[in-house]
Motif scaffolding. Structure first.
Motif, PDB file in Angstrom:
ATOM      1  N   MET A   1      39.989  37.481  43.405  1.00  0.00           N
ATOM      2  CA  MET A   1      39.741  38.042  42.086  1.00  0.00           C
ATOM      3  C   MET A   1      40.885  37.678  41.151  1.00  0.00           C
ATOM      4  O   MET A   1      42.049  37.769  41.521  1.00  0.00           O
ATOM      5  CB  MET A   1      39.592  39.561  42.166  1.00  0.00           C
ATOM      6  CG  MET A   1      39.182  40.205  40.854  1.00  0.00           C
ATOM      7  SD  MET A   1      38.892  41.982  41.037  1.00  0.00           S
ATOM      8  CE  MET A   1      40.569  42.554  41.314  1.00  0.00           C
ATOM      9  N   LYS A   2      40.563  37.255  39.952  1.00  0.00           N
ATOM     10  CA  LYS A   2      41.561  36.875  38.964  1.00  0.00           C
ATOM     11  C   LYS A   2      42.320  38.105  38.472  1.00  0.00           C
ATOM     12  O   LYS A   2      41.735  39.160  38.233  1.00  0.00           O
ATOM     13  CB  LYS A   2      40.888  36.193  37.772  1.00  0.00           C
ATOM     14  CG  LYS A   2      40.466  34.754  38.029  1.00  0.00           C
ATOM     15  CD  LYS A   2      41.630  33.816  37.808  1.00  0.00           C
ATOM     16  CE  LYS A   2      41.160  32.365  37.851  1.00  0.00           C
ATOM     17  NZ  LYS A   2      42.284  31.424  37.700  1.00  0.00           N
ATOM     18  N   ALA A   3      43.626  37.935  38.302  1.00  0.00           N
ATOM     19  CA  ALA A   3      44.432  39.022  37.753  1.00  0.00           C
ATOM     20  C   ALA A   3      44.024  39.299  36.315  1.00  0.00           C
ATOM     21  O   ALA A   3      43.743  38.377  35.548  1.00  0.00           O
ATOM     22  CB  ALA A   3      45.906  38.655  37.818  1.00  0.00           C
ATOM     23  N   GLU A   4      43.996  40.552  35.940  1.00  0.00           N
ATOM     24  CA  GLU A   4      43.754  40.908  34.554  1.00  0.00           C
ATOM     25  C   GLU A   4      45.004  40.585  33.737  1.00  0.00           C
ATOM     26  O   GLU A   4      46.131  40.803  34.192  1.00  0.00           O
ATOM     27  CB  GLU A   4      43.446  42.400  34.440  1.00  0.00           C
ATOM     28  CG  GLU A   4      43.190  42.855  33.009  1.00  0.00           C
ATOM     29  CD  GLU A   4      42.999  44.351  32.878  1.00  0.00           C
ATOM     30  OE1 GLU A   4      42.840  44.827  31.739  1.00  0.00           O
ATOM     31  OE2 GLU A   4      43.025  45.036  33.925  1.00  0.00           O
ATOM     32  N   GLU A 166      45.336  34.400  41.256  1.00  0.00           N
ATOM     33  CA  GLU A 166      44.411  34.831  42.317  1.00  0.00           C
ATOM     34  C   GLU A 166      45.040  35.851  43.261  1.00  0.00           C
ATOM     35  O   GLU A 166      44.343  36.434  44.091  1.00  0.00           O
ATOM     36  CB  GLU A 166      43.956  33.616  43.140  1.00  0.00           C
ATOM     37  CG  GLU A 166      43.286  32.509  42.340  1.00  0.00           C
ATOM     38  CD  GLU A 166      41.866  32.867  41.918  1.00  0.00           C
ATOM     39  OE1 GLU A 166      41.330  33.859  42.449  1.00  0.00           O
ATOM     40  OE2 GLU A 166      41.317  32.153  41.054  1.00  0.00           O
ATOM     41  N   ASN A 167      46.356  36.065  43.148  1.00  0.00           N
ATOM     42  CA  ASN A 167      47.062  36.808  44.186  1.00  0.00           C
ATOM     43  C   ASN A 167      47.654  38.130  43.742  1.00  0.00           C
ATOM     44  O   ASN A 167      48.229  38.840  44.573  1.00  0.00           O
ATOM     45  CB  ASN A 167      48.200  35.946  44.753  1.00  0.00           C
ATOM     46  CG  ASN A 167      47.697  34.653  45.356  1.00  0.00           C
ATOM     47  OD1 ASN A 167      46.600  34.600  45.898  1.00  0.00           O
ATOM     48  ND2 ASN A 167      48.497  33.600  45.266  1.00  0.00           N
ATOM     49  N   ASP A 169      47.599  41.729  40.791  1.00  0.00           N
ATOM     50  CA  ASP A 169      46.672  42.661  40.158  1.00  0.00           C
ATOM     51  C   ASP A 169      46.654  42.574  38.634  1.00  0.00           C
ATOM     52  O   ASP A 169      45.597  42.658  38.014  1.00  0.00           O
ATOM     53  CB  ASP A 169      47.035  44.095  40.579  1.00  0.00           C
ATOM     54  CG  ASP A 169      46.969  44.274  42.087  1.00  0.00           C
ATOM     55  OD1 ASP A 169      45.854  44.235  42.621  1.00  0.00           O
ATOM     56  OD2 ASP A 169      48.029  44.426  42.722  1.00  0.00           O
TER      57      ASP A 169
END
Length: 350
Positions: A1-4, A166-167, A169
């Motif tokens: 999941m992509k970081a916001e 990708e890594n 939050d």
């Protein structure tokens, strides 16, 4: 999941944004944030699992210690055994600011944060967002640079997203940082305070404040057998994708040599990058030439260094040649980063 990615205004800190980011850190998550030096990758410094997550996200060797960031002086004393008077004087003069100091740690700091060492590196950043985040997270944030291990350090949120999107939050986007290279590190576990990493705060500035300070003997050398006491001491850092070589010597000889090397690369059908200054930019007729700043204002060279290295990655060059930068104030810090990025590849011309 992509970081916001969350846009922030350092001049008008939004407490809701900071509380949200602080809660992520309290829950064991990772948040990238701007400082005055480079972007940091924050985790809870007192949580062993959070520190382990930082190492995994960066692909960083676990014996490469993290820096604990604090926002208030009273938070220093619970995590270190003793604060020498000379360290207090440096803190009074340079904190908040680009100075990291190393002390004997207390049991409050897990070995996962210190790379297994009995010492801990601590700094107080000079950036309103960083300070607000640290306070919102409980006072102790472990934060190496927010890049993949070995890559040029990030000076924008876009760099962080490229390397770590990708890594982690959350990325707090506060725009481009000010200084552009990491903090000076001074080791107070030695009998004589010792600079382990040069930065914006020079040896002369330290000596003027507290008297005798020495430079670590291995500062500009590479020794894989030495266990690092501070970030950036042992492993290859700051490196672009293409091989980088530093050319040093008299200016005319350096320019002639770089032009000759560039001609060879271009002749074999590849693209070549050249790192010049405002003063020499027009002296390179071939290749992709980028000015890193002006020697008359050496802070511009430090500010632009990592940005230029990353730009060459985007341009898919086969080789990069850089002038050397032995400038009066920040030359040692700039050359330390360049030598690491080049894997100590230096071409000397006379």
């Amino acid at each position: 999941m992509k970081a916001e990615i969350l846009k922030i205004n350092p001049d008008h800190i939004d407490s809701e944004q900071m509380n949200r980011a602080g809660e992520i850190l309290k829950q064991g998550g990772l948040v990238a944030f701007p400082t005055e030096t480079v972007y940091g990758l924050g985790g809870n410094a007192l949580d062993a699992q959070s520190s382990e997550k930082i190492y995994r996200a960066k692909g960083r060797p676990s014996d490469n210690p993290l820096i604990v960031h604090i926002a208030d002086m009273e938070h220093l004393f619970p995590i270190v055994e003793q604060v020498p008077q000379k360290a207090v004087r440096l803190a009074e003069k340079f904190w908040p600011g680009p100075l990291t100091m190393i002390f004997k740690k207390t049991d409050m700091v897990p070995f996962e944060t210190t790379g297994g060492l009995e010492s801990v590196a601590v700094r107080m950043p000079d950036h309103p967002t960083a300070l607000a985040l640290i306070r919102a997270a409980g006072g102790y944030v472990a934060a190496p640079s927010a890049n993949r291990s070995g890559r040029p350090s990030p000076t924008t949120a876009e760099h962080v997203a490229e390397d770590l999107g990708e890594n982690i939050d959350l990325i707090l986007d506060g725009g481009m940082v000010g200084i552009g290279i990491e903090s000076t590190i001074v080791d107070f576990t030695e009998q004589i305070p010792t600079v382990l990493r040069p930065g914006y705060i020079s040896l002369e500035m330290l000596q003027e404040c507290i008297g005798e300070v020495k430079m670590d003997k291995g500062l500009l050398a590479s020794d894989s057998k030495v266990r690092p006491k501070a970030p950036g001491m042992k492993y290859r850092h700051y490196a672009p994708k293409a091989p980088l070589s530093i050319v040093e010597g008299p200016e005319e000889c350096v320019i002639d040599k770089i032009n000759s090397l560039a001609c060879e690369v271009i002749g074999s059908g590849d693209r070549v990058g050249i790192i010049a200054t405002d003063e020499t930019f027009e002296r390179y007729p071939q290749g992709i030439v980028k000015s890193i700043g002006t020697r008359g204002e050496e802070e511009t060279i430090a500010h632009n260094l990592y940005e230029v290295l990353r730009e060459f990655d985007q341009l898919d060059v086969a080789a990069i040649y850089s002038e050397a930068f032995h400038t009066p104030k920040m030359g040692q810090a700039i050359m330390n980063r360049l030598l690491k990025a080049a894997g100590h590849t230096v071409i000397t011309v006379l």
